[in-house]
Structures are given as C-alpha cells and as structure tokens.
Design an enzyme around this catalytic site. Structure first.
Site, PDB file in Angstrom:
ATOM      1  CD  GLU A  31      -2.290   1.503   2.926  1.00 26.52           C
ATOM      2  OE1 GLU A  31      -2.546   2.459   3.537  1.00 26.52           O
ATOM      3  OE2 GLU A  31      -2.457   0.351   3.586  1.00 26.52           O
ATOM      4  CE  LYS A  38      -5.684   2.453   8.047  1.00 33.17           C
ATOM      5  NZ  LYS A  38      -5.096   3.116   7.066  1.00 33.17           N
TER       6      LYS A  38
END
Length: 216
Positions: free
Chosen positions: A40, A129
C-alpha cells in the site's frame, strides 16, 4: 490475487508511507521475497502514482498493489490508471467506497466504531481497516467480530508490532497493517528486508495451529 487469498497467504499489509518512486522496486522486491502479499502506497507520499505503477508492473503477479490515504473519490480512477487494485483509507467516505467498486477495485475504508463498520459494509467495502489500532485492543476486535456479518475481513493498522501481532490475530483480526516499523524514508533496503522477514515469521507463527499434546 484476491484479498482473501492474499490474507490467507500472509496477513500483512505493508504501508509504505513516504516512499519515493526510486525506492519502489527495491522495497517491493524485499517485501515480495519475504512473502508479504499486499503493498500500500499512501497518497501523501512523493509521486505516489508513479510508485504504484512501478510496483504493480513489477510485482502485480505476486502481490496486491494499491494506494492508502485515499480521501477523495476522484483519486480512485488515478489508482486504477496506475495499475493499482487496492484502495485503503484512514476514514469512511461512502463515495470513495462506491467509486472504488465502480472501478472494480478492492475497497478497505477505515472505521473505528460499529456504526462506521456497518455503513462501510452497506456501501460495498470488501474489508474494514480498524484504525487507529493504538487506541484499540484485541478485545475490541473480538467484540466487533461478534456483531459483524460472518466473513467480514478486519485489518488492524496502527500499534501493531512483531511482539503483539499474534495477540491481534487471536483476537479476530484477519490481517494487520505495518507502517514505520517496516518501512520509513531513509531506512536501508537491507533493514527493510530484515524487518520484512521478521514480521513474516511472526505472522506465520501466529497463523500456525497450536501443537497438540502427545497422548500419554
């Protein structure tokens, strides 16, 4: 590679905040060699779309590559154009989630409360998340797991290290996001590779079934 496949292979998301494009291939190689399957690149990094393109082109067959800190729906198409397949945010913006799904990408918005978690799922999120993990505990993950739909993927980010990773997994996390403990600007490639191996080993240990006592 699907998100489920990646998390099942090794439940680590490498958060590469601050990484310049010139380091993208080397850092990506160190992560891929350690078996870390999700990379990421936060959008508040230098020229993040260039880094995403480099890692997607080089490692797309071995890892999920995408963007973090995606705060605006218009940035989702830019992630897709760069070859990214993952959109992660620190917050919940339903329009970002919807834009992500319209582009056929993996949506992982940030949530902190049950209300945000259910709103994210209603908007189409593929995983949640849990952020900031520093302000949570494995008990919170376990409590959320009890009320969320079966199969909901939870990734804890913030406050995770090699020593407590197993506690988060035992609490019900499907994965963990690792940032500055794994990569930060100025860190040598050898150090990144060593820490990638250390976290991968900790994750594999956490995933291993407990040994059964031998029958006497």
């Amino acid at each position: 590679m699907t998100l489920d496949d990646a998390l099942a292979a090794l439940p680590i998301v490498a958060v590469l905040r601050g990484m310049p494009p010139g380091e993208a291939e080397g850092v990506g190689g160190a992560l891929a060699d350690a078996g870390i399957p999700i990379m990421e690149v936060p959008l508040n990094s230098p020229d993040p779309f260039a880094s995403i393109r480099i890692q997607a082109d080089r490692f797309g067959g071995r890892a999920i590559v995408g963007a973090g800190t995606v705060l605006h729906a218009e940035d989702v198409a830019r992630v897709a154009d760069a070859g990214g397949t993952l959109v992660v945010s620190p917050n919940l913006d339903e329009e970002v989630v919807r834009a992500t799904k319209r582009c056929g990408l993996i949506s992982v918005p940030g949530v902190f409360t049950p209300s945000e978690a259910f709103r994210a799922l209603d908007a189409g999120a593929d995983a949640l998340k849990l952020f900031p993990g520093d302000a949570m505990s494995p008990k919170v993950v376990r409590a959320l797991r009890a009320v969320l739909p079966s199969g909901t993927k939870l990734v804890v980010t913030g406050g995770v290290d090699a020593d407590n990773l197993a506690d988060w997994m035992a609490g019900g996390a499907d994965g963990v996001g690792i940032g500055s403990a794994l990569y930060k600007p100025g860190k040598s490639l050898d150090a990144v590779a060593a820490d990638a191996r250390r976290f991968a080993e900790a994750a594999r240990s956490a995933m291993a079934p407990p040994l059964r006592a031998a029958a006497g």
